[in-house]
Design an enzyme around this catalytic site. Sequence first.
Site, mmCIF file in Angstrom:
data_model
loop_
_atom_site.group_PDB
_atom_site.id
_atom_site.type_symbol
_atom_site.label_atom_id
_atom_site.label_comp_id
_atom_site.label_asym_id
_atom_site.label_seq_id
_atom_site.Cartn_x
_atom_site.Cartn_y
_atom_site.Cartn_z
ATOM 1 N N PRO A 62 0.856 -1.410 0.025
ATOM 2 C CA PRO A 62 0.056 -0.087 0.004
ATOM 3 C C PRO A 62 0.878 1.274 0.055
ATOM 4 C CG PRO A 62 -0.650 -1.571 1.530
ATOM 5 C CD PRO A 62 0.614 -2.175 1.133
ATOM 6 N N GLU A 63 0.578 2.221 -0.763
ATOM 7 C CA GLU A 63 1.312 3.470 -1.006
ATOM 8 C C GLU A 63 0.373 4.274 -0.573
ATOM 9 O OE1 GLU A 63 2.832 3.697 -4.991
ATOM 10 O OE2 GLU A 63 3.946 1.755 -4.956
#
Length: 271
Positions: A2-3
């Site tokens: 997840p960014e």
Amino acid sequence: MPELPEVEVTRLSFADRIAGARVLSARIGKPLRWALGCDPQELTGRQVLRVGRRGKYLLVELDDGLLLVHLGMSGSLAFADTLPPAGPHDHFELVTDRGVLRLHDPRRFGAVVFAPDQASAEAQKLLGHLGVEPLSEDFDPMRFYAGLHVRNAAIKQVLLAGDVVVGVGNIYCSEALFGAGIRPTMKAAKISRPRAERLWRAIREVLARAVEAGGSTLRDFQSAEGKGGYFQLQAMVYGREGLPCHVCATPIRAIRQGQRSTFFCPHCQKS
């Protein structure tokens, strides 16, 4: 992993619903990347004031203390009135009078860390080195150019380092560099002021579009409401090796930089 957009989408999906909640209990499963830093039962009775974000960290602010939540490589949060019994990959649970917040993390690279406040040593150890927030008013094009001008590494690596600007992860680096017409291997210090401004604008635009699209679901990312993202369907270069560029039809190339895949168009990003 997840960014920033996925973390922001996660925040937006439960922040309003948990604000004002009173903690009834807390539970820790298998050890995560870092220790919680307090007895989980010490959280009982505290109130959730708000949920913020710094880079890829969610900041669950309490009336007494702060929980820093990192999703690691494969983590996701769920928040609902009730959840099924915790499984083997559910490693942290905060039960409140407004619902249950649960961290699911198969690879256990995520973390939940308690700190007295953001200025404390515990919080600054994780947050103190982070660069400016790219979607905030503090992300100034001139300061961005100045930060790049003193770095001799490849621009992709400088962006991923997170100390000039935080949270521009691998997917969105490739997309922003394409939008700015800059090859990922170009030395950051050689980028001119006008091109740095184009990159500054592309970073903001790409990240904003990604948040609006619910982030990118490449494997199993979902928001705290159980919804996946679809930004990957809009990608111009990421994950499109060998496919024609949407702009010029040149086949997209992929290279490895710092053990991460980088995608670019050799025609649109000549230098």
